[in-house]
Design a protein around this motif. Sequence first.
Motif, PDB file in Angstrom:
ATOM      1  N   GLY A 224       0.935  -0.997   0.102  1.00 50.59           N
ATOM      2  CA  GLY A 224      -0.110  -0.069  -0.250  1.00 50.59           C
ATOM      3  C   GLY A 224       0.979   1.150  -0.007  1.00 50.59           C
ATOM      4  N   ASP A 225       0.462   2.294  -0.622  1.00 52.26           N
ATOM      5  CA  ASP A 225       1.125   3.611  -0.823  1.00 52.26           C
ATOM      6  C   ASP A 225      -0.109   4.633  -0.557  1.00 52.26           C
ATOM      7  N   LEU A 226       0.456   5.733  -0.047  1.00 56.16           N
ATOM      8  CA  LEU A 226      -0.498   6.963   0.221  1.00 56.16           C
ATOM      9  C   LEU A 226       0.097   8.207  -0.428  1.00 56.16           C
ATOM     10  N   VAL A 227      -0.615   9.183  -1.088  1.00 58.10           N
ATOM     11  CA  VAL A 227      -0.322  10.273  -1.684  1.00 58.10           C
ATOM     12  C   VAL A 227      -1.227  11.269  -1.113  1.00 58.10           C
ATOM     13  N   ALA A 228      -0.935  12.351  -0.398  1.00 53.14           N
ATOM     14  CA  ALA A 228      -1.846  13.319   0.080  1.00 53.14           C
ATOM     15  C   ALA A 228      -1.530  14.657  -0.861  1.00 53.14           C
ATOM     16  N   LEU A 229      -2.816  15.309  -1.576  1.00 51.11           N
ATOM     17  CA  LEU A 229      -2.719  16.123  -2.285  1.00 51.11           C
ATOM     18  C   LEU A 229      -2.995  17.495  -1.625  1.00 51.11           C
ATOM     19  N   PRO A 230      -2.401  18.358  -1.422  1.00 51.96           N
ATOM     20  CA  PRO A 230      -2.357  19.644  -0.685  1.00 51.96           C
ATOM     21  C   PRO A 230      -3.262  20.421  -1.135  1.00 51.96           C
ATOM     22  N   GLY A 231      -3.865  20.645  -2.506  1.00 52.55           N
ATOM     23  CA  GLY A 231      -4.769  21.520  -2.908  1.00 52.55           C
ATOM     24  C   GLY A 231      -6.237  20.873  -3.140  1.00 52.55           C
ATOM     25  N   ALA A 232      -6.371  19.728  -2.976  1.00 55.14           N
ATOM     26  CA  ALA A 232      -7.612  18.926  -3.101  1.00 55.14           C
ATOM     27  C   ALA A 232      -8.474  18.530  -1.948  1.00 55.14           C
ATOM     28  N   GLY A 233      -9.651  18.417  -1.994  1.00 50.93           N
ATOM     29  CA  GLY A 233     -10.495  17.845  -1.076  1.00 50.93           C
ATOM     30  C   GLY A 233     -11.067  16.466  -1.417  1.00 50.93           C
ATOM     31  N   HIS A 234     -12.349  16.461  -1.442  1.00 51.87           N
ATOM     32  CA  HIS A 234     -12.945  14.957  -1.834  1.00 51.87           C
ATOM     33  C   HIS A 234     -13.026  14.855  -3.469  1.00 51.87           C
ATOM     34  N   TYR A 235     -12.766  15.786  -4.035  1.00 53.59           N
ATOM     35  CA  TYR A 235     -12.987  15.664  -5.422  1.00 53.59           C
ATOM     36  C   TYR A 235     -11.813  16.067  -6.406  1.00 53.59           C
ATOM     37  N   ALA A 236     -10.883  15.339  -6.238  1.00 54.87           N
ATOM     38  CA  ALA A 236      -9.568  15.778  -6.690  1.00 54.87           C
ATOM     39  C   ALA A 236      -9.486  15.721  -8.385  1.00 54.87           C
ATOM     40  N   MET A 237     -10.665  15.000  -9.110  1.00 47.16           N
ATOM     41  CA  MET A 237     -10.671  15.013 -10.583  1.00 47.16           C
ATOM     42  C   MET A 237     -11.092  16.328 -10.869  1.00 47.16           C
ATOM     43  N   ASP A 238     -11.739  17.213 -10.281  1.00 45.70           N
ATOM     44  CA  ASP A 238     -12.294  18.452 -10.509  1.00 45.70           C
ATOM     45  C   ASP A 238     -11.162  19.654 -10.009  1.00 45.70           C
ATOM     46  N   GLU A 239     -10.731  19.332  -8.698  1.00 45.55           N
ATOM     47  CA  GLU A 239     -10.058  20.306  -8.019  1.00 45.55           C
ATOM     48  C   GLU A 239      -8.819  20.522  -8.432  1.00 45.55           C
ATOM     49  N   THR A 240      -7.902  19.230  -8.580  1.00 45.06           N
ATOM     50  CA  THR A 240      -6.580  19.275  -9.159  1.00 45.06           C
ATOM     51  C   THR A 240      -6.372  18.134  -9.983  1.00 45.06           C
ATOM     52  N   PRO A 241      -6.899  18.333 -11.368  1.00 43.31           N
ATOM     53  CA  PRO A 241      -6.970  17.009 -12.208  1.00 43.31           C
ATOM     54  C   PRO A 241      -5.482  16.844 -12.894  1.00 43.31           C
ATOM     55  N   LEU A 242      -4.534  17.701 -12.984  1.00 42.32           N
ATOM     56  CA  LEU A 242      -3.408  17.430 -13.556  1.00 42.32           C
ATOM     57  C   LEU A 242      -2.285  16.574 -12.469  1.00 42.32           C
ATOM     58  N   GLU A 243      -2.730  17.256 -11.161  1.00 41.39           N
ATOM     59  CA  GLU A 243      -1.771  16.640 -10.090  1.00 41.39           C
ATOM     60  C   GLU A 243      -2.208  15.246  -9.904  1.00 41.39           C
ATOM     61  N   LEU A 244      -3.633  14.855 -10.078  1.00 44.99           N
ATOM     62  CA  LEU A 244      -4.041  13.798  -9.943  1.00 44.99           C
ATOM     63  C   LEU A 244      -3.659  12.727 -11.031  1.00 44.99           C
ATOM     64  N   ILE A 245      -3.836  13.242 -12.222  1.00 41.29           N
ATOM     65  CA  ILE A 245      -3.016  12.408 -13.392  1.00 41.29           C
ATOM     66  C   ILE A 245      -1.712  12.131 -13.086  1.00 41.29           C
ATOM     67  N   ARG A 246      -1.001  12.766 -12.882  1.00 42.21           N
ATOM     68  CA  ARG A 246       0.565  12.650 -12.534  1.00 42.21           C
ATOM     69  C   ARG A 246       0.728  11.479 -11.494  1.00 42.21           C
ATOM     70  N   VAL A 247       0.036  11.515 -10.553  1.00 44.37           N
ATOM     71  CA  VAL A 247       0.366  10.618  -9.510  1.00 44.37           C
ATOM     72  C   VAL A 247      -0.325   9.426  -9.864  1.00 44.37           C
ATOM     73  N   VAL A 248      -1.502   9.399 -10.450  1.00 40.04           N
ATOM     74  CA  VAL A 248      -1.954   7.924 -10.709  1.00 40.04           C
ATOM     75  C   VAL A 248      -1.105   7.507 -11.724  1.00 40.04           C
ATOM     76  N   GLU A 249      -0.731   8.099 -12.749  1.00 39.85           N
ATOM     77  CA  GLU A 249      -0.284   7.404 -13.851  1.00 39.85           C
ATOM     78  C   GLU A 249       1.058   7.014 -13.410  1.00 39.85           C
ATOM     79  N   ASP A 250       1.876   7.750 -12.909  1.00 40.76           N
ATOM     80  CA  ASP A 250       3.308   7.380 -12.344  1.00 40.76           C
ATOM     81  C   ASP A 250       3.026   6.037 -11.468  1.00 40.76           C
ATOM     82  N   PHE A 251       1.962   5.696 -10.817  1.00 38.74           N
ATOM     83  CA  PHE A 251       1.813   4.749 -10.014  1.00 38.74           C
ATOM     84  C   PHE A 251       1.584   3.331 -10.996  1.00 38.74           C
TER      85      PHE A 251
END
Length: 260
Positions: A224-251
């Motif tokens: 298991g691993d965890l990444v905390a996104l500083p600028g996001a709440g519950h809806y990272a797809m809307d709030e921080t889409p580019l940061e989310l893509i980078r984290v997910v695709e790197d994984f």
Amino acid sequence: MNSFVLPHEVHGDGAHRVFAVHGWFADRSAYAAVLPDLDRTSFTYVPVDLRGYGEAADAPGPYTTAQAAVDLVALADRLGWARFSVIGHSMGGAVAQRLLALAPGRLRRIVGVSPVPASGMPLSGEQGALFTDAGHKAGNRRAIIDFTTGGRRPAAWLDRMVWTSFQRSDAKAFRAWLDSWAGEDFHTEVTGSEVPALAVAGELDPALSPDLMRRTWLSWYRHGDLVALPGAGHYAMDETPLELIRVVEDFLRADGSDRA
């Protein structure tokens, strides 16, 4: 359990196949903000509508995370996918974990974006009433979305999220889904799983917080691993889409297998 062909769309033609599963307040359009910037060469992304949502609004139940896992395996078979990864947001994160219990050998990796833990989220008192009545009260839905995004999002966005949630879900299914994702505890069925599992949690979300992920997700999964996104709440797809893509695709890329 009865199988059902989940409505879906296909983005990309990469060798690494990935389901994207939405949460309680949305259908597959929950991923609309990230779709333009996904790597469609390395990955094939398939967002789905769960029973009771979007094009599956009229589909019969049961409306449970366990049935959703069965439906996803059936869709994988229909698509000819021997192995695949799964991204799940919130309630969809619980669905992804159900897949660990149902078909661990089929999974390459799972990603939970603000995922509901496999232990559920027992709701009682005023909090229980807030969520239960959200089935028919727009104000309750708005309050939940506002709270879980740190009270920082524009009023128009909150209103749009609420409107979309009503337009793209069946009221009875919406209420039934709550009993499943909030009330069911199946964490003993997935504890010790060897499937690499990433939780992405928004630091502005006080409900499904990074701290909760440390106490649940990280304590259950061997890889298991965890990444905390500083600028996001519950809806990272809307709030921080580019940061989310980078984290997910790197994984996802960390799995170098090119098996189907």
